[in-house]
Design an enzyme around this catalytic site. Structure first.
Site, short mmCIF file in Angstrom:
data_model
loop_
_atom_site.label_atom_id
_atom_site.label_comp_id
_atom_site.label_asym_id
_atom_site.label_seq_id
_atom_site.Cartn_x
_atom_site.Cartn_y
_atom_site.Cartn_z
N ARG A 126 -6.25 11.93 -5.30
CA ARG A 126 -7.53 11.24 -5.07
C ARG A 126 -8.68 12.24 -5.05
O ARG A 126 -9.76 11.96 -5.59
CB ARG A 126 -7.46 10.47 -3.75
CG ARG A 126 -8.73 9.73 -3.45
CD ARG A 126 -8.55 8.79 -2.28
NE ARG A 126 -9.83 8.56 -1.62
CZ ARG A 126 -10.09 7.55 -0.80
NH1 ARG A 126 -9.13 6.71 -0.50
NH2 ARG A 126 -11.27 7.41 -0.26
N ASP A 180 -7.52 -2.14 -6.74
CA ASP A 180 -8.14 -2.71 -5.55
C ASP A 180 -8.38 -4.19 -5.79
O ASP A 180 -8.63 -4.59 -6.93
CB ASP A 180 -9.47 -2.01 -5.26
CG ASP A 180 -10.02 -2.39 -3.90
OD1 ASP A 180 -9.56 -1.81 -2.90
OD2 ASP A 180 -10.87 -3.29 -3.83
N ARG A 238 0.83 -1.22 0.00
CA ARG A 238 0.00 0.00 0.00
C ARG A 238 0.87 1.27 0.00
O ARG A 238 0.49 2.29 0.59
CB ARG A 238 -0.96 0.00 1.20
CG ARG A 238 -2.30 0.64 0.85
CD ARG A 238 -3.27 0.72 2.05
NE ARG A 238 -3.74 -0.58 2.49
CZ ARG A 238 -4.05 -0.90 3.75
NH1 ARG A 238 -3.95 0.00 4.69
NH2 ARG A 238 -4.47 -2.10 4.05
N TYR A 261 -15.60 -11.31 0.92
CA TYR A 261 -16.29 -10.04 0.66
C TYR A 261 -17.59 -10.26 -0.11
O TYR A 261 -18.60 -9.59 0.13
CB TYR A 261 -15.38 -9.10 -0.14
CG TYR A 261 -14.21 -8.56 0.65
CD1 TYR A 261 -14.36 -7.43 1.47
CD2 TYR A 261 -12.96 -9.15 0.59
CE1 TYR A 261 -13.29 -6.92 2.20
CE2 TYR A 261 -11.88 -8.65 1.31
CZ TYR A 261 -12.05 -7.54 2.11
OH TYR A 261 -10.99 -7.05 2.83
N ARG A 273 -2.94 6.72 1.46
CA ARG A 273 -3.41 7.93 2.13
C ARG A 273 -2.42 8.59 3.08
O ARG A 273 -2.65 9.71 3.53
CB ARG A 273 -4.70 7.61 2.91
CG ARG A 273 -5.92 7.59 2.01
CD ARG A 273 -7.18 7.44 2.83
NE ARG A 273 -7.36 6.06 3.28
CZ ARG A 273 -8.35 5.64 4.08
NH1 ARG A 273 -9.23 6.52 4.54
NH2 ARG A 273 -8.46 4.39 4.42
#
Lengths: 358, 358
Positions: A42, A79, A29, A156, A33
């Site tokens: 973003r 993703d 990652r 998921y 962020r």
């Protein structure tokens, strides 16, 4: 596609257990962020999914960490849930809530209703991003493509989003294993096709993220998580020989021997595992990737240096003790870097690896 | 206190590795929301905390599972967060959100401001419940007292409630380890005093729940979770010799050898561990407790039987292979039974253990 020649082969050399001058390093990652420039891009894109689907901006964020840090690999910005989305489940993100699906998969009919897709059609934005990033890298470092594991994607799809206890996925496992197996079969085929398409588009290595394999018992891990990954690895060896594959089961430290049987080029390990012990176990059968607790980067910088040095010492002492050559480690965190990390702290981790004499 | 003589010693015998006629069995969180009679009593009490603090009702719910199932141990009905509550943090429960504290502990001042307490004063409702349950059991089965581990309690106190990533607790660990150590020292003393008070009140065995030790790296587990538990076990051996202690670190399956160094009478293990391998490792150095995935009880009943039988086979084959006597296992789940479990499914698990010929 006329990609420029690769200048930094350290990551691929370590994966193949060839000699290296120092330990290659990247961070799961790493485009994320914790970087203010990522947040700005973003915001330009609108939201996370829009960013994934915009080739230029996805390429931009993939390159951002490489401008700041001396990293030895880049990774596709995307993703893991693009696959269930392309299968028709309707992926969306709720602020502070993580990923969600508008539809879930809880019976055979719903498995059978899943759409089949060809990556270059339904997920052209992924393969476009791979090609764009590979070109933009200009051969500076190799590009890693990735996917979630079938079991991880299935959780998921069955739960409809994230879960702490996997109640619905495990209920299916213990009530209707034939439905779960049908779903995992579909996902194994789709993941293999997806990863092969990424290699065709320019990915030079692959990682399978089995984020939730560690929630299973030993026996169920082998049946429902490892075996589907094994199928994928078999297909990759046939279709893209020479493209190394890293298999990472978070929480799977008890099952490294079993994981080796799938013949990955490297095993990812999390911070619960002692790296030296893992090296003792795998020997020269595969490379290892990991394994600093990402939370260490929230702490004191001297401690980041110390913990990173200890991790490297632990691995290379393991090599010495076994009389193995000092290679086969890809320094990384044991999970994705968190959004609360100060980028300068990440830099301490990376520089400590860069400066460590093996 | 004139407690009646114990009729069923199976649980204590297995803990001491003495001969047993069959495998003792109980379930973590056996007095819980999966039982309609529990829900009814809880509704009578008002809420969960009121239920913990009402001696008669806490005693009633502790006995409920024993009326339904042939269990070999009972456990105090309480919560691990009574200690931080008594230290002044203000415990409350929000519906669907889990436990919360009105105050958190994030610096040395806040550690120093924590109240010291004597269990029989501040938590008299706990020791009263122990004595009441012990009397009510009438010697049918032994009564287990319990506490959270210092690290596990600390995570709730630092985070202010549950957490997925332990961001604040780990930030303290890596930024101000002296604050964390001071907090853990306070908790170690308090937990030891709390457990000794439970033994004085009638508890015949103890369990320490280290629910979150598995979130740590190997080195940090030893420093911040295992070592505080070691201190407690040392004190318990001095103050209540002969009262067996079960130490359960969820997610700690990689560190059983280290855990043994604290000299617990039994190690609790979760379902990620192969029971036979764990037996291989511990030999006759301690008993083992576990380890069926509680989610298996949500599934098919034939599969519950099969999985339970396999678990027992795995353990006792380990005994045979090592030439060890067939004892030392306390059959249990690998974590608390979930609220979605059909009680009849729990019964299948318990009966399978009861009927298994060792």
């Amino acid at each position: 596609m006329n990609f420029p020649a690769l200048k930094n082969t350290r990551f691929l050399d370590a994966l193949a257990l060839r000699p290296i001058d120092r330990t290659p390093v990247w961070m799961m990652r790493q485009a994320g962020r914790y970087l203010p420039e990522y947040k700005a891009t973003r915001a330009d894109a609108g939201d996370f999914l829009a960013l994934c689907k915009n080739t230029d901006l996805a390429c931009e964020v993939a390159l951002q960490p490489l401008r700041r840090f001396e990293l030895d690999a880049s990774i596709l910005f995307s993703d893991i849930l693009t696959i269930p989305d392309a299968m028709g489940l309707g992926l969306y993100f709720e602020t502070g809530e993580g990923p969600k699906f508008t539809r879930t998969v809880r019976n055979m009919q719903q498995v059978e209703a899943l759409e089949s897709f060809k990556t270059t059609d339904a997920l052209g934005y992924v393969t476009d991003a791979v090609t764009a990033i590979r070109h933009a890298l200009g051969g500076s470092v190799p590009l890693i493509g990735f996917s979630g594991s079938p079991w991880t994607l299935a959780t998921y799809m069955i739960e409809g989003g994230s879960s702490r206890d996997f109640r619905h996925a495990k209920t299916m496992m213990y009530q209707q294993p034939e439905v779960l197996n049908a779903l995992l079969d579909r996902l194994s085929d789709q993941v293999a096709e997806y990863l092969i398409a990424q290699v065709d588009a320019g990915a030079q290595a692959l990682q399978i993220f089995d984020s939730w394999g560690g929630a299973l018992s030993h026996a169920d891990y082998v049946t429902f998580s490892l075996n589907p990954m094994r199928k994928i690895l078999d297909k990759l060896r046939a279709s893209c020989p020479g493209t190394p594959v890293i298999m990472f089961t978070k929480g799977g430290g008890l099952w490294l021997e079993e994981q080796l049987s799938a013949q990955p080029d490297a095993l990812g390990i999390d911070w619960t595992v002692k790296l030296g012990q893992a090296k003792q176990l795998v020997g020269s059968r595969c490379a290892l990737q990991g394994n600093l607790d990402p939370m260490i980067l929230l702490g004191d910088r001297d401690n980041i240096k110390l913990a990173t040095t200890r991790m490297l010492d632990d691995y290379y002492q393991g090599c010495s003790e076994q009389g193995l050559s000092k290679t086969g480690l890809i320094a990384n965190l044991g999970h994705g870097i968190t959004q609360w990390t100060n980028p300068d702290n990440a830099k301490v981790f990376i520089e400590t690896v860069n400066q460590y004499a093996i």
